[in-house]
Design an enzyme around this catalytic site. Structure first.
Site, short mmCIF file in Angstrom:
data_model
loop_
_atom_site.label_atom_id
_atom_site.label_comp_id
_atom_site.label_asym_id
_atom_site.label_seq_id
_atom_site.Cartn_x
_atom_site.Cartn_y
_atom_site.Cartn_z
N CYS A 1 1.40 4.04 -2.88
CA CYS A 1 0.42 5.01 -3.39
C CYS A 1 -0.18 5.78 -2.04
CB CYS A 1 -0.70 4.20 -4.05
SG CYS A 1 -0.28 3.32 -5.53
N HIS A 2 -0.14 5.19 -0.99
CA HIS A 2 -0.71 6.05 0.22
C HIS A 2 0.38 6.61 1.03
CE1 HIS A 2 -4.64 4.49 -0.83
NE2 HIS A 2 -4.17 3.29 -1.03
N HIS B 1 6.63 11.14 -11.37
CA HIS B 1 7.10 9.60 -11.33
C HIS B 1 8.00 9.30 -12.25
CE1 HIS B 1 5.47 5.80 -9.64
NE2 HIS B 1 5.75 5.35 -10.90
N HIS C 1 2.04 6.74 -17.67
CA HIS C 1 3.12 6.12 -17.02
C HIS C 1 3.91 5.64 -18.12
CE1 HIS C 1 5.07 2.95 -14.53
NE2 HIS C 1 4.35 3.51 -13.73
N MET D 1 -7.09 1.98 -8.00
CA MET D 1 -6.64 1.22 -6.75
C MET D 1 -7.13 -0.29 -7.16
SD MET D 1 -7.47 1.08 -2.88
CE MET D 1 -7.45 -0.44 -1.97
N CYS E 1 0.88 -1.21 0.06
CA CYS E 1 -0.08 0.02 0.01
C CYS E 1 0.85 1.20 0.01
CB CYS E 1 -0.93 -0.02 1.11
SG CYS E 1 -1.48 -1.52 1.79
FE1 DHE Z 1 7.44 0.71 -10.49
C1 DHE Z 1 10.05 2.12 -12.49
C2 DHE Z 1 7.73 3.62 -8.53
C3 DHE Z 1 4.70 -0.11 -8.98
C4 DHE Z 1 7.99 -2.13 -11.98
N1 DHE Z 1 8.68 2.52 -10.49
C5 DHE Z 1 9.68 3.11 -11.41
C6 DHE Z 1 10.24 4.37 -11.21
C7 DHE Z 1 9.51 4.72 -9.97
C8 DHE Z 1 8.45 3.40 -9.62
C9 DHE Z 1 9.68 5.94 -9.01
C10 DHE Z 1 11.13 4.98 -11.64
C11 DHE Z 1 12.68 4.45 -11.26
C12 DHE Z 1 13.76 5.29 -11.90
O1 DHE Z 1 13.56 5.44 -13.35
O2 DHE Z 1 14.81 5.79 -11.40
N2 DHE Z 1 6.23 1.65 -8.77
C13 DHE Z 1 6.46 2.71 -8.13
C14 DHE Z 1 5.56 2.91 -7.46
O3 DHE Z 1 5.63 3.70 -6.56
C15 DHE Z 1 4.41 1.96 -7.70
C16 DHE Z 1 3.37 2.69 -8.35
C17 DHE Z 1 3.91 1.15 -6.26
C18 DHE Z 1 4.79 0.49 -5.37
O4 DHE Z 1 4.50 0.35 -4.48
O5 DHE Z 1 5.95 0.26 -5.98
C19 DHE Z 1 5.15 0.94 -8.68
N3 DHE Z 1 6.52 -0.96 -10.43
C20 DHE Z 1 5.32 -1.01 -9.75
C21 DHE Z 1 4.73 -2.36 -10.22
O6 DHE Z 1 3.74 -2.68 -9.55
C22 DHE Z 1 5.83 -3.17 -10.98
C23 DHE Z 1 5.24 -3.55 -12.29
C24 DHE Z 1 6.39 -4.34 -10.39
C25 DHE Z 1 6.96 -3.92 -9.02
O7 DHE Z 1 8.25 -4.00 -9.06
O8 DHE Z 1 6.26 -3.77 -7.86
C26 DHE Z 1 6.85 -1.95 -11.09
N4 DHE Z 1 8.86 0.16 -11.99
C27 DHE Z 1 8.68 -1.06 -12.29
C28 DHE Z 1 9.72 -1.34 -13.40
C29 DHE Z 1 10.52 -0.03 -13.55
C30 DHE Z 1 9.84 0.61 -12.54
C31 DHE Z 1 10.11 -2.72 -14.15
C32 DHE Z 1 11.69 0.25 -14.65
C33 DHE Z 1 11.14 0.68 -15.78
C34 DHE Z 1 12.07 1.00 -16.83
O9 DHE Z 1 12.14 0.56 -18.06
O10 DHE Z 1 12.93 1.74 -16.64
#
Ligand code: DHE
Length: 561
Positions: A69-70, A355, A397, A113, A66
């Site tokens: 997002c929260h 983001h 996104h 959500m 959670c």
């Molecule tokens: Fe991510 C990138 C935050 C959910 C997989 N994710 C990022 C980045 C941020 C972020 C700030 C950029 C990093 C950078 O470039 O320096 N992600 C968040 C969250 O806050 C969120 C919404 C909820 C959480 O609690 O994490 C979230 N993200 C997810 C997922 O559910 C994913 C699919 C699987 C997981 O790991 O939880 C996921 N995020 C990814 C991936 C990237 C990413 C694979 C890198 C993408 C890229 O090609 O650079």
């Protein structure tokens, strides 16, 4: 979502806002909390009993599922606050009570959500409905001395090989995240051999290679950075350190300078909580400095925002700068690492809830989603200024976005969580620069897209839809023709895999696309031929556990997407 579910969620949204407005009118007494056994009561409300052990378990579930997002302190971010007495903007969780909270947790909301029923167990949901009604636990600071205590140099620099101990092509190595297992697999992209599966941080989020391509750095959701050396025959973790209690981003110094001074010199880890970034020596992970990111918001609101989380970080190729995106304040910080102990920082006010993002094709401009505002912010990095704020679709996104060229010129594209469109922004100078010159749509309702990807040698743009609630849509990826920008093909998940298709990455040659299958009963890693769009290889071995991001060494170092 079924009609029944839509009705259910709408009814709940109505109840939510009714309770919220009632809550604004009446003031309730403060909850009573005790340390040994937390028990909360107030007028006309049932007592909430939650033991210390349950608080610990619930905090962990909340942190894993959670907090993203929260907010870790439950003060709200892209999602609303979850505080016993509310915050004046959103309902008090004490007024929603266990039944109200349960419906939100089980069904999700139309605003994005997810539905947690089936993912969280009945016991976990029940525990969360109590946890969310008591005060959130305090989060301790993590200052430089604390960070130093977490530093573990496993293989000192002088004990590492000075040249690769193999004849493989490191540039085409892939680092693949096994999120829930907290592991990273290293795969030789040429031969498709698995070289190592390494234990890293909890729920690893991203990987970034060092500028020379020798090391991978992973960041776990628990803030742990692991440094992986690719020179040994079997890649190995050579150092570890913690940057925060909750984190998502890491990057390296990429500026060559006159003498290549900053190649493999420093790295930066961004913290969600505490809201800070830490600069480390890139060879050893020795922590050098901690900088807090709390502050005022970009829009002149004088409120001090304590939970100002570090979202994406990218490294400039042309200047000794990191672009650090502070989510809640909407401030882009350009951090000069020539002095890593006292870095000079330029703070640029932009738009709130920054983001993810990446560079457009020249590498001069950084494009980042202000997702809750449906905007993409353009930063002129060398001139350290805001260039433009562009309106796009609902909740953009982009991951790092996608750069492509056709008759319209050079375009940077983003997909959206909130709708099924792709926005193409022109990046060439001229009257249409920074305008959305084309919008294309995927078939089927709703977005849920997290990432899109292309390659300079490809004629295709690939888009996922992993967070769409419809399983017929989230189990496929969508291919567009780069010349026409028309939708070309829906690629369904092959038999033998089960889950949602997420995140694409090209190989060095730009003729293969790797896609993960996660959140299902059969994890898989799929390799497609980019020309024929046919499946070339499917990994379903036991070591493939809920894979998410994949990072090709060369493409990630060179910002090819
Ligand atoms: Fe991510 C990138 C935050 C959910 C997989 N994710 C990022 C980045 C941020 C972020 C700030 C950029 C990093 C950078 O470039 O320096 N992600 C968040 C969250 O806050 C969120 C919404 C909820 C959480 O609690 O994490 C979230 N993200 C997810 C997922 O559910 C994913 C699919 C699987 C997981 O790991 O939880 C996921 N995020 C990814 C991936 C990237 C990413 C694979 C890198 C993408 C890229 O090609 O650079």
């Amino acid at each position: 979502m079924s009609n029944f579910k839509s009705f259910y969620v709408l009814t709940l949204t109505f109840i939510f806002f009714t309770v919220f407005f009632q809550n604004c009118k009446q003031k309730e007494s403060k909850p009573i909390t005790t340390t040994s056994n937390t028990s909360v009561a107030s007028k006309n409300r049932p007592v909430i009993d939650i033991s210390e052990a349950e608080m610990e378990t619930a905090s962990q579930i909340y942190f894993n599922r959670c907090a993203g997002c929260h907010g870790a302190s439950r003060k709200g971010a892209t999602g609303p606050s979850l505080l016993p007495e509310g915050d004046g903007k959103f309902a008090a969780t004490r007024d929603l009570g266990a039944p109200g909270l349960r419906v939100f947790i089980e069904n999700g909301t139309p605003k994005g959500m997810p539905e947690w029923k089936g993912i969280l167990s009945e016991q976990e949901i029940e525990l969360l409905t109590r946890f969310l009604q008591v005060d959130p636990p305090a989060i301790p600071p993590l200052e430089l001395a604390d960070v130093k205590k977490t530093w573990n140099l496993i293989v000192p620099v002088d004990q590492r090989p000075t040249a690769p101990q193999h004849k493989r092509n490191i540039k085409n190595y892939f680092g693949v995240i096994m999120r829930d297992a907290g592991k990273v697999a290293i795969i030789d992209g040429d031969t498709k051999e698995k070289l190592a599966v390494l234990k890293t941080g909890f729920a690893v989020h991203i990987l970034r290679p060092s500028a020379s391509g020798r090391y991978f750095y992973s960041i776990g959701r628990d803030g742990k950075i692991s440094m992986i050396d690719l020179f040994p025959k079997e890649p190995q973790v050579v150092a570890e350190v913690k940057t925060a209690f909750d984190a998502r981003s890491v990057d390296v110094s990429k500026y060559k300078g006159p003498k290549g001074d900053f190649i493999d010199k420093y790295i930066i880890g961004g913290g969600y909580n505490p809201s800070q970034f830490v600069i480390f020596d890139a060879q050893t992970l020795e922590p050098l400095s901690v900088t807090h990111t709390s502050g005022e918001a970009c829009d002149g609101d004088k409120e001090f925002i304590e939970e100002a989380r570090v979202a994406s970080i990218v490294a400039s190729h042309t200047d000794p700068l990191w672009v650090v995106n502070v989510k809640e304040t909407g401030m882009v910080w350009l951090v000069d690492y020539t002095d890593p102990v006292n870095p000079a920082i330029s703070k640029i006010p932009t738009a709130r809830f920054l983001h993810d993002g990446g560079f457009e094709s020249t590498g001069k401009y950084f494009m980042v989603a202000a997702n809750a505002n449906n905007k993409v912010v353009v930063i002129d990095v060398p001139n350290k200024k805001l260039e433009k704020i562009v309106d796009v679709g609902t909740t953009p996104h982009p991951g790092r976005g996608a750069n492509l060229k056709n008759d319209l010129g050079n375009l940077w594209a983003t997909c959206h969580l909130g709708d099924n469109s792709i926005s193409f922004i022109k990046t060439d100078p001229g009257p249409d620069q920074w305008k959305v010159v084309k919008t294309a749509n995927m078939p089927g309702n709703g977005g849920g897209s997290l990432f899109l990807k292309t390659h300079p040698k490809s004629k295709h743009l690939w888009v996922d839809r992993a967070l769409n609630p419809d399983s017929t849509l989230n189990s496929a990826v969508y291919v567009f023709d780069i010349n026409t920008l028309e939708f070309k093909k829906k690629i369904e998940m092959p038999k033998g895999a089960n889950g949602r298709m997420v995140h694409m990455e090209y190989n060095v040659a730009g003729n293969e696309v790797w896609v993960s299958v996660f959140m299902g009963h059969q994890s898989a890693l799929l390799v497609y031929d980019d020309k024929t769009l046919k499946l070339k290889k499917m990994f379903t071995d036991a070591w493939i556990e809920n894979p998410t991001g994949k990072f090709n060494v060369n493409n990630t170092v060179s910002d090819i997407y």
